[in-house]
Write an enzyme that holds these catalytic residues in place. Structure first.
Site, mmCIF file in Angstrom:
data_model
loop_
_atom_site.group_PDB
_atom_site.id
_atom_site.type_symbol
_atom_site.label_atom_id
_atom_site.label_comp_id
_atom_site.label_asym_id
_atom_site.label_seq_id
_atom_site.Cartn_x
_atom_site.Cartn_y
_atom_site.Cartn_z
ATOM 1 N N CYS A 177 -10.396 -4.875 0.512
ATOM 2 C CA CYS A 177 -11.462 -3.862 0.497
ATOM 3 C C CYS A 177 -12.330 -4.024 -0.752
ATOM 4 O O CYS A 177 -11.957 -4.711 -1.710
ATOM 5 C CB CYS A 177 -10.869 -2.458 0.567
ATOM 6 N N GLU A 222 -3.011 -4.775 -2.982
ATOM 7 C CA GLU A 222 -3.535 -5.699 -3.995
ATOM 8 C C GLU A 222 -3.521 -5.040 -5.370
ATOM 9 O O GLU A 222 -3.135 -5.647 -6.372
ATOM 10 C CB GLU A 222 -4.976 -6.103 -3.659
ATOM 11 N N CYS A 261 -10.693 -3.074 -4.137
ATOM 12 C CA CYS A 261 -9.760 -4.104 -4.620
ATOM 13 C C CYS A 261 -10.504 -5.325 -5.155
ATOM 14 O O CYS A 261 -10.077 -5.945 -6.122
ATOM 15 C CB CYS A 261 -8.782 -4.511 -3.523
ATOM 16 N N ASN A 301 0.833 -1.201 0.000
ATOM 17 C CA ASN A 301 0.000 0.000 0.000
ATOM 18 C C ASN A 301 0.872 1.257 0.000
ATOM 19 O O ASN A 301 1.956 1.287 0.598
ATOM 20 C CB ASN A 301 -1.007 0.006 1.152
ATOM 21 N N ILE A 302 0.392 2.265 -0.703
ATOM 22 C CA ILE A 302 1.111 3.535 -0.826
ATOM 23 C C ILE A 302 0.115 4.647 -0.535
ATOM 24 O O ILE A 302 -0.830 4.860 -1.306
ATOM 25 C CB ILE A 302 1.713 3.704 -2.241
ATOM 26 N N GLU A 303 0.306 5.316 0.612
ATOM 27 C CA GLU A 303 -0.651 6.341 1.038
ATOM 28 C C GLU A 303 -0.229 7.722 0.552
ATOM 29 O O GLU A 303 0.865 7.914 0.018
ATOM 30 C CB GLU A 303 -0.784 6.293 2.562
ATOM 31 N N CYS A 337 -4.104 0.555 -2.482
ATOM 32 C CA CYS A 337 -3.904 -0.669 -1.695
ATOM 33 C C CYS A 337 -2.842 -1.568 -2.329
ATOM 34 O O CYS A 337 -2.567 -1.500 -3.533
ATOM 35 C CB CYS A 337 -5.197 -1.468 -1.616
HETATM 36 N N1 THU Z 1 -5.245 -1.469 2.491
HETATM 37 C C1 THU Z 1 -4.711 -2.328 1.578
HETATM 38 O O1 THU Z 1 -3.572 -2.153 1.121
HETATM 39 N N2 THU Z 1 -5.474 -3.387 1.180
HETATM 40 C C2 THU Z 1 -6.742 -3.627 1.604
HETATM 41 O O2 THU Z 1 -7.392 -4.537 1.100
HETATM 42 C C3 THU Z 1 -7.327 -2.818 2.676
HETATM 43 C C4 THU Z 1 -6.563 -1.618 3.083
HETATM 44 C C5 THU Z 1 -4.455 -0.307 2.928
HETATM 45 C C6 THU Z 1 -5.015 1.024 2.506
HETATM 46 C C7 THU Z 1 -4.445 1.947 3.552
HETATM 47 O O3 THU Z 1 -3.143 2.351 3.154
HETATM 48 C C8 THU Z 1 -4.318 1.076 4.789
HETATM 49 O O4 THU Z 1 -4.394 -0.269 4.335
HETATM 50 C C9 THU Z 1 -5.379 1.325 5.847
HETATM 51 O O5 THU Z 1 -6.647 1.217 5.299
#
Ligand code: THU
Length: 141
Positions: A93, A57, A96, A44-46, A55
């Site tokens: 999520c 995935e 995804c 994941n990259i925010e 996310c």
């Molecule tokens: N996140 C994912 O990478 N995959 C998911 O299926 C659910 C959430 C990440 C998004 C965000 O950076 C962090 O988890 C918190 O939601």
């Protein structure tokens, strides 16, 4: 569990360390296995504007699709807060699920894991694409 999926989980554990998640403190690693045996990794990259965050995935799928892959077997996911000793299991999520469903048939496997911070697998759960997104949308022409 088949050996190829154990290897996949270990790759997801390693790539999770590369996650950029200063806002949630939650790191996710995903390892995607193609029908030809090739693996693609994502984390994941925010973003400080939150909305543009992506996310793990989806980053794995983006990597694979831009390399021409279209045939997918399974994705392993390792999720957890960095300050915890145990990384609890979580399922993908909704965004995804729809993103993956574009490229996957009903039998595609989603491997969710519970791991400790040393990389030991404590528990796992495998669901198929049609179980995590039943009656999914597909654009008909
Ligand atoms: N996140 C994912 O990478 N995959 C998911 O299926 C659910 C959430 C990440 C998004 C965000 O950076 C962090 O988890 C918190 O939601």
């Amino acid at each position: 569990m088949e050996e190829k999926y154990i290897r996949l989980i270990n790759k997801a554990f390693e790539i999770r360390k590369k996650a950029y998640s200063p806002y949630s403190g939650y790191k996710v690693g995903a390892a995607l296995l193609c029908g030809n045996g090739q693996m693609y990794l994502g984390c994941n990259i925010e973003n400080s504007a939150f909305g543009p965050s992506i996310c793990a995935e989806r980053t794995a799928f983006v990597e694979a699709v831009k390399n021409g892959e279209r045939d997918f077997d399974a994705i392993a996911i390792v999720t957890g807060h960095d300050n915890s000793d145990v990384y609890e299991m979580a399922s993908p999520c909704g965004v995804c699920r729809q993103f993956m469903s574009e490229f996957c048939d009903d039998g595609f496997k989603i491997i969710m894991t519970k791991m400790d911070k040393e990389g030991n697998l404590l528990d796992s759960k495998i669901l198929n694409m049609n179980e995590i997104l039943p009656d999914r949308f597909k654009l008909k022409n």
